[in-house]
Write a protein that holds these residues in place. Structure first.
Motif, PDB file in Angstrom:
ATOM      1  N   UNK A  98       0.841  -1.206   0.000  1.00  0.00           N
ATOM      2  CA  UNK A  98       0.000   0.000   0.000  1.00  0.00           C
ATOM      3  C   UNK A  98       0.876   1.255   0.000  1.00  0.00           C
ATOM      4  N   UNK A  99       1.921   1.275   0.833  1.00  0.00           N
ATOM      5  CA  UNK A  99       2.799   2.441   0.921  1.00  0.00           C
ATOM      6  C   UNK A  99       3.483   2.739  -0.410  1.00  0.00           C
ATOM      7  N   UNK A 100       3.912   1.702  -1.118  1.00  0.00           N
ATOM      8  CA  UNK A 100       4.566   1.896  -2.418  1.00  0.00           C
ATOM      9  C   UNK A 100       3.629   2.499  -3.457  1.00  0.00           C
ATOM     10  N   UNK A 101       2.360   2.230  -3.340  1.00  0.00           N
ATOM     11  CA  UNK A 101       1.382   2.670  -4.335  1.00  0.00           C
ATOM     12  C   UNK A 101       0.514   3.837  -3.886  1.00  0.00           C
ATOM     13  N   UNK A 102       0.743   4.359  -2.697  1.00  0.00           N
ATOM     14  CA  UNK A 102      -0.166   5.357  -2.129  1.00  0.00           C
ATOM     15  C   UNK A 102      -0.263   6.624  -2.970  1.00  0.00           C
ATOM     16  N   UNK A 103       0.808   7.112  -3.525  1.00  0.00           N
ATOM     17  CA  UNK A 103       0.741   8.328  -4.340  1.00  0.00           C
ATOM     18  C   UNK A 103      -0.027   8.067  -5.630  1.00  0.00           C
ATOM     19  N   UNK A 104       0.190   6.907  -6.227  1.00  0.00           N
ATOM     20  CA  UNK A 104      -0.496   6.575  -7.477  1.00  0.00           C
ATOM     21  C   UNK A 104      -1.997   6.409  -7.240  1.00  0.00           C
ATOM     22  N   UNK A 105      -2.372   5.748  -6.147  1.00  0.00           N
ATOM     23  CA  UNK A 105      -3.782   5.474  -5.879  1.00  0.00           C
ATOM     24  C   UNK A 105      -4.525   6.664  -5.286  1.00  0.00           C
ATOM     25  N   UNK A 106      -3.879   7.404  -4.391  1.00  0.00           N
ATOM     26  CA  UNK A 106      -4.576   8.454  -3.642  1.00  0.00           C
ATOM     27  C   UNK A 106      -4.106   9.865  -3.973  1.00  0.00           C
TER      28      UNK A 106
END
Length: 149
Positions: A121-129
């Protein structure tokens, strides 16, 4: 050109009876998590500082965390302990009011297991949110919850 003066913060002045949540101040997911914690912190346990702030950087240095390895949530209990990643999130959840406190039971899981999901989740947080250009500015009612203002 003027030199920037960085105010040295006296670590001894941190609230001893509060738990400090260090969070990514430009992350929308992290901002939402902070808002969620504030809403469910009925016992007034938590205070907040962004990882990017002078205070956040001083706390990280004091507890000896390598910020190249950790770029997300850290829970610091002055004079007691610190936690990061999934362990921090689960300790925070266990202190909140309501059903979310039940997530604290997952503290018994091996940290490698729970951090696997946390890291994803942390690795993708900028892309998702998404990401903000600046750290959030709290409302006057919430200003006392933030230590780095």
């Amino acid at each position: 050109m003027k030199e920037a003066i960085i105010k040295e913060i006296n670590m001894e002045n941190l609230p001893k009876n509060k738990k400090i949540v260090l969070f990514d101040g430009v992350c929308n997911l992290c901002d939402n998590a902070v808002q969620f914690i504030i809403k469910h912190d009925k016992k007034d346990v938590f205070r907040f500082a962004s990882l990017q702030s002078v205070l956040g950087q001083q706390i990280i240095k004091k507890i000896g965390i390598d910020v190249t390895q950790i770029d997300s949530i850290i829970l610091y209990e002055p004079g007691v302990a610190y936690y990061y990643k999934a362990e921090a999130a689960l300790h925070i959840a266990s202190d909140l009011k309501g059903a979310v406190s039940l997530l604290g039971v997952f503290k018994v899981l091996p940290s490698g297991f729970s951090n696997y999901f946390y890291d994803y989740i942390a690795r993708n947080r900028y892309r998702w949110y998404g990401k903000k250009d600046n750290c959030m500015i709290p409302t006057p009612e919430l200003k006392s919850k933030f230590l780095d203002l």
